[in-house]
Design an enzyme around this catalytic site. Structure first.
Site, PDB file in Angstrom:
ATOM      1  N   PHE A  24       0.877  -1.132   0.073  1.00 53.37           N
ATOM      2  CA  PHE A  24       0.302   0.006  -0.022  1.00 53.37           C
ATOM      3  C   PHE A  24       0.986   1.169   0.057  1.00 53.37           C
ATOM      4  CE2 PHE A  24      -1.989   3.423   2.556  1.00 53.37           C
ATOM      5  CZ  PHE A  24      -3.286   3.377   1.931  1.00 53.37           C
ATOM      6  N   ALA A  25       0.802   2.258  -0.926  1.00 52.73           N
ATOM      7  CA  ALA A  25       1.661   3.164  -1.281  1.00 52.73           C
ATOM      8  C   ALA A  25       1.025   4.666  -1.024  1.00 52.73           C
ATOM      9  CB  ALA A  25       2.731   2.858  -2.327  1.00 52.73           C
ATOM     10  N   PRO A  74       8.262  11.355   0.339  1.00 50.49           N
ATOM     11  CA  PRO A  74       9.129  12.100   0.882  1.00 50.49           C
ATOM     12  C   PRO A  74       8.582  13.345   1.373  1.00 50.49           C
ATOM     13  CG  PRO A  74       9.768  10.972  -1.048  1.00 50.49           C
ATOM     14  CD  PRO A  74       8.298  10.516  -1.089  1.00 50.49           C
ATOM     15  N   ALA A  76       6.350  14.347   3.278  1.00 46.76           N
ATOM     16  CA  ALA A  76       4.798  14.511   3.635  1.00 46.76           C
ATOM     17  C   ALA A  76       4.653  13.815   4.872  1.00 46.76           C
ATOM     18  CB  ALA A  76       4.113  13.965   2.608  1.00 46.76           C
ATOM     19  N   ILE A 111       7.469   2.479   2.348  1.00 51.29           N
ATOM     20  CA  ILE A 111       6.371   1.386   2.120  1.00 51.29           C
ATOM     21  C   ILE A 111       6.440   0.143   2.726  1.00 51.29           C
ATOM     22  CG2 ILE A 111       4.885   0.542   0.187  1.00 51.29           C
ATOM     23  CD1 ILE A 111       4.822   3.590   0.884  1.00 51.29           C
ATOM     24  N   THR A 112       5.622  -0.524   3.502  1.00 54.03           N
ATOM     25  CA  THR A 112       5.614  -1.822   4.018  1.00 54.03           C
ATOM     26  C   THR A 112       5.700  -2.750   2.985  1.00 54.03           C
ATOM     27  OG1 THR A 112       4.948  -1.035   6.432  1.00 54.03           O
ATOM     28  CG2 THR A 112       4.804  -3.344   5.753  1.00 54.03           C
ATOM     29  N   ARG A 154      16.533 -13.716  40.504  1.00 51.07           N
ATOM     30  CA  ARG A 154      17.489 -13.033  40.593  1.00 51.07           C
ATOM     31  C   ARG A 154      17.831 -12.195  42.032  1.00 51.07           C
ATOM     32  NH1 ARG A 154      21.794 -10.132  41.140  1.00 51.07           N
ATOM     33  NH2 ARG A 154      22.574  -8.672  39.527  1.00 51.07           N
ATOM     34  N   ILE A 175      14.739  -4.160  34.587  1.00 51.83           N
ATOM     35  CA  ILE A 175      14.624  -5.184  35.642  1.00 51.83           C
ATOM     36  C   ILE A 175      15.560  -6.275  35.408  1.00 51.83           C
ATOM     37  CG2 ILE A 175      13.333  -7.300  36.420  1.00 51.83           C
ATOM     38  CD1 ILE A 175      10.869  -5.213  35.965  1.00 51.83           C
ATOM     39  N   GLU A 197       1.896   4.143  10.985  1.00 54.94           N
ATOM     40  CA  GLU A 197       0.535   4.066  10.737  1.00 54.94           C
ATOM     41  C   GLU A 197       0.050   5.357  11.488  1.00 54.94           C
ATOM     42  OE1 GLU A 197      -1.062   2.574   8.552  1.00 54.94           O
ATOM     43  OE2 GLU A 197       0.115   1.050   8.181  1.00 54.94           O
TER      44      GLU A 197
END
Length: 390
Positions: free
Chosen positions: A127-128, A132, A134, A161-162, A269, A338, A364
């Protein structure tokens, strides 16, 4: 009255998925960590395909896909619950048989070429819309598509773009009528890689591997318009809004697993002759993490419930996404603290999650965008305080 219980069937589905993730997927974590050190892919794609096939044989395929396409159609709430289960591991596993929600808007011919092959795992999409300069300003689209006979010619660049480096087709959004603005002048196109667009991977600090896409006089047939010409922006918002609750759901699974690691470690621990679990400083970190996880969980399930009921879920999803992202980052930081120096090493997966979960506050829609959305909805009266189930 609100019923927070799962049915016997829903509980069985959740427990089966939890067992599958524990038995089949988590054992691959050491391989993922080793491969990261060498620069190899996290998991061999053939291994992931085998896992998806095994899950499909067990009945888990298309968990939120309509039954007419062979899916389980479990609904948004159960989908969120199952994503919490898959989120318990950083192995990049997901159930097969799914597709981007806007692909269901394809016409019959497009469904044969794009939707069905995607559901079957034969094709990969991306999905694109982001460009750049923006970032989260989705309306600031500069990629242009100009009509030329029976085709459209696309020029522009998309970024972050994933799946862009692996996809063989893209749902790309381009300006087709500059005078009408984003709401009435943007069109979505289904563009195969062999039509000429190029991709370049973008290295990141975590597992997410986005890409930049370049369109240089890419010629696309008019038949490849998804939906209607100049009506692409509502499609983009549907894509962005429909599944935003998935992001905090994934974070919840990771946070719960890490908190359990912290609880177990605190018991064994010892410092100054006592388990560190006896010290208030550790107890408060554990307690705060539990409260934040549970808060994010119910906000996420509420957003998913609104989606499932066909209600407007945008405001609830923004709240869930903001809380889930900040919660995950706070929890992983406490868990690392921790564990002390051990948590900072690559012997444990905590540092891996530390890098991976940082993305959630950007991905997202940034934290700032979510806060802007929430405040704007209240100030403009789109949402109001004190409502339940409205």
């Amino acid at each position: 009255m609100v019923d927070f219980s799962l049915s016997d069937e829903e509980r069985q589905i959740r427990d089966t998925v939890r067992a599958f993730i524990t038995r089949e997927v988590m054992p691959l974590e050491q391989e993922v960590l080793r491969n990261e050190r060498t620069g190899a892919p996290a998991v061999d794609p053939s291994v992931l395909r085998e896992l998806r096939d095994k899950a499909r044989r067990a009945g888990f395929w298309g968990i939120n896909t309509p039954e007419e396409y062979g899916g389980m159609n479990l609904g948004a709430v159960m989908t969120a619950i199952l994503v919490m289960e898959t989120g318990r591991t950083f192995v990049p596993f997901s159930f097969g048989g799914t597709a981007d929600n806007i692909l269901y808007g394809c016409d019959d011919e497009q469904k044969k070429r794009y939707l069905i092959p995607t559901l079957e795992g034969e094709r990969r999409s991306c999905f694109a819309i982001t460009e750049p300069g923006a970032g989260s300003d989705a309306r600031n689209i500069r990629t242009r598509a100009v009509r030329d006979g029976g085709d459209w010619v696309i020029n522009g660049e998309k970024t972050f773009i994933t799946g862009g480096a692996e996809a063989d087709f893209v749902m790309v959004f381009a300006v087709t009528d500059p005078g009408r603005g984003a709401d009435g002048g943007v069109t979505c196109f289904l563009v195969d890689r062999d039509m000429g667009w190029k991709s370049e991977p973008i290295p990141t600090m975590g597992q997410w591997g986005p890409a930049s896409l370049v369109f240089d006089d890419v010629r696309v047939p008019a038949a490849n318009v998804l939906g209607e010409v100049n009506q692409g922006f509502p499609l983009a918002m549907r894509w962005i809004g429909q599944g935003r609750y998935i992001i905090p759901a994934h974070a919840i699974g990771a946070a719960e697993r890490m908190l359990q690691m912290a609880v177990d470690y605190a018991k064994i621990r010892c410092s100054m002759g006592r388990p560190i679990a006896d010290y208030q400083a550790i107890q408060w970190q554990i307690a705060d993490s539990q409260v934040e996880i549970e808060s994010a969980k119910w906000l996420t399930l509420y957003a998913a419930w609104r989606v499932q009921q066909g209600m407007d879920a945008r405001h609830a999803s923004s709240i869930a996404k903001l809380q889930g992202a900040t919660m995950a980052n706070q929890v992983v930081d406490r868990v690392l603290q921790i564990h002390g120096g051990l948590g900072y090493t690559k012997e444990l997966p905590i540092e891996r999650w530390y890098r991976e979960l940082r993305l959630l506050r950007i991905f997202e829609g940034t934290d700032e965008i979510q806060r802007r959305t929430i405040a704007r909805n209240l100030l403009k009266g789109h949402a109001r305080l004190g409502g339940i189930g409205e």
